[in-house]
Design a protein around this motif. Structure first.
Motif, short mmCIF file in Angstrom:
data_model
loop_
_atom_site.label_atom_id
_atom_site.label_comp_id
_atom_site.label_asym_id
_atom_site.label_seq_id
_atom_site.Cartn_x
_atom_site.Cartn_y
_atom_site.Cartn_z
N PHE A 170 0.82 -1.20 0.00
CA PHE A 170 0.00 0.00 0.00
C PHE A 170 0.87 1.26 0.00
O PHE A 170 1.93 1.30 0.64
CB PHE A 170 -0.90 0.04 1.24
N THR A 175 -2.93 6.74 0.49
CA THR A 175 -4.25 6.20 0.80
C THR A 175 -4.88 6.94 1.98
O THR A 175 -6.08 7.24 1.97
CB THR A 175 -4.15 4.69 1.11
N PHE A 196 -13.45 5.48 -5.36
CA PHE A 196 -12.03 5.23 -5.07
C PHE A 196 -11.12 5.82 -6.15
O PHE A 196 -9.97 5.40 -6.29
CB PHE A 196 -11.79 3.72 -4.94
N PHE A 199 -7.83 7.09 -4.82
CA PHE A 199 -6.98 6.14 -4.09
C PHE A 199 -5.82 5.68 -4.97
O PHE A 199 -6.02 5.32 -6.14
CB PHE A 199 -7.80 4.93 -3.64
N CYS A 202 -2.68 -0.12 -5.77
CA CYS A 202 -2.07 -1.06 -4.82
C CYS A 202 -1.94 -2.45 -5.46
O CYS A 202 -1.59 -3.42 -4.78
CB CYS A 202 -2.90 -1.15 -3.54
N TRP A 206 -9.69 -1.26 -5.82
CA TRP A 206 -10.18 -0.81 -4.53
C TRP A 206 -11.67 -1.10 -4.39
O TRP A 206 -12.43 -0.99 -5.34
CB TRP A 206 -9.94 0.68 -4.34
N LEU A 211 -10.66 -1.69 1.62
CA LEU A 211 -10.56 -0.53 2.50
C LEU A 211 -10.65 -0.95 3.96
O LEU A 211 -9.95 -0.40 4.82
CB LEU A 211 -11.67 0.47 2.16
#
Length: 302
Positions: A170, A175, A196, A199, A202, A206, A211
């Motif tokens: 992450f 984030t 998202f 965001f 990753c 998402w 989350l």
């Protein structure tokens, strides 16, 4: 033997589990001497179990049976009048000095193991797995999924999939910055984080489940407060780590106090469930936390 009562017969059967073997839910039993196997087949089964336990604290009877069907199928063929549960109970009797059979979970005799240890061991030995795999283990243990343990070793990608926590990286600062856009007055309902686009990448898409994992185990600026993890849905609130809120019920009381909901038992339970703050309507949950009284006190001070 008409003079013997059913209760007496059942008591005798239950006190001789290594001799009189239960064949399952139909209530029938068979003598262990009627379980047909040969010396080499017993050695084959023991080798199967040892190989399955070589790198893990436990295995399952389903896995053992699958290997028996491949490596020594004559055991199955010669005992085709016995159910799978009957075969499991026969093996339990045959190997009672060597292995422990806890429902469908099999381990070395003397291995100290509870549900949390089983789920931890499973997660350590699987780089990815499904919710169905966890539910199957829970069923075999006769318990529920130890999600707290699972989340210590794994990341939930979505409703169905989990991966080892070493398989994801992450951008924690990025984030947290994205979450901050949703947090007003120190907290936000996790289900109100509904987009998202801000965001950072990753490696996986998402969603609310991902989350949930981030907020509970990775965030530096926020914490997840909730009643418990759930197999089907995400509930709870994301709270600023610098806030005074330490317990889930304190946040719920504040949410209720600042809402327009009537502060009675039925209305509050409806409100919490409809807003995905709890999964099930539980009067006990309200009473144990004194939630109505807390909310009323806050509302009076407004």
């Amino acid at each position: 033997l008409p003079s013997l009562s059913n209760d007496y017969i059942k008591r005798i059967l239950s006190t001789s589990p290594t001799v009189l073997i239960s064949n399952g839910r139909d209530g029938t039993h068979f003598h262990i001497d009627n379980f047909i196997f040969h010396k080499e087949e017993k050695a084959c089964i023991e080798n199967i179990i040892e190989q399955l336990l070589k790198y893990s604290l436990f295995t399952t009877f389903d896995d053992i049976l699958e290997h028996i069907q491949i490596e020594c199928p004559r055991v199955i063929d010669d005992n085709d009048h016995i159910s799978d549960l009957g075969i499991r109970n026969a093996l339990k009797a045959m190997f009672f000095e060597t292995y422990s059979f806890n429902n469908n979970i099999v381990s070395h005799k003397g291995t100290k193991m509870d549900a949390n240890m089983v789920f931890a061991d499973f997660c350590k030995h699987h780089s990815s797995f499904s919710i169905d795999a966890l539910l199957k283990i829970a069923e075999e243990l006769g318990t529920i999924v130890s999600f707290d343990t699972v989340y210590d070793f794994s990341v939930r990608l979505n409703h169905d999939e989990f991966v080892d926590n070493q398989m994801i990286e992450f951008d924690i600062e990025g984030t947290d910055k994205a979450i901050a856009n949703f947090v007003k007055d120190s907290y936000v309902n996790i289900n109100d984080v509904d987009t998202f686009t801000l965001f950072p990448e990753c490696g996986y898409p998402w969603n609310t489940f991902l989350l949930e994992t981030f907020a509970s185990h990775y965030s530096h600026r926020f914490r997840l407060l909730h009643h418990r993890y759930n197999k089907d849905a995400v509930t709870g609130v994301i709270v600023s780590s610098s806030s005074d809120y330490k317990e889930f019920d304190d946040v719920l009381a504040d949410i209720l106090a600042h809402s327009k909901v009537t502060l009675n038992e039925s209305s509050v339970l409806d409100y919490l469930q409809e807003n995905k703050l709890i999964i099930r309507r539980s009067k006990k949950f309200l009473k144990d936390n004194g939630l109505l009284e807390k909310a009323k006190n806050i509302r009076m001070r407004k």
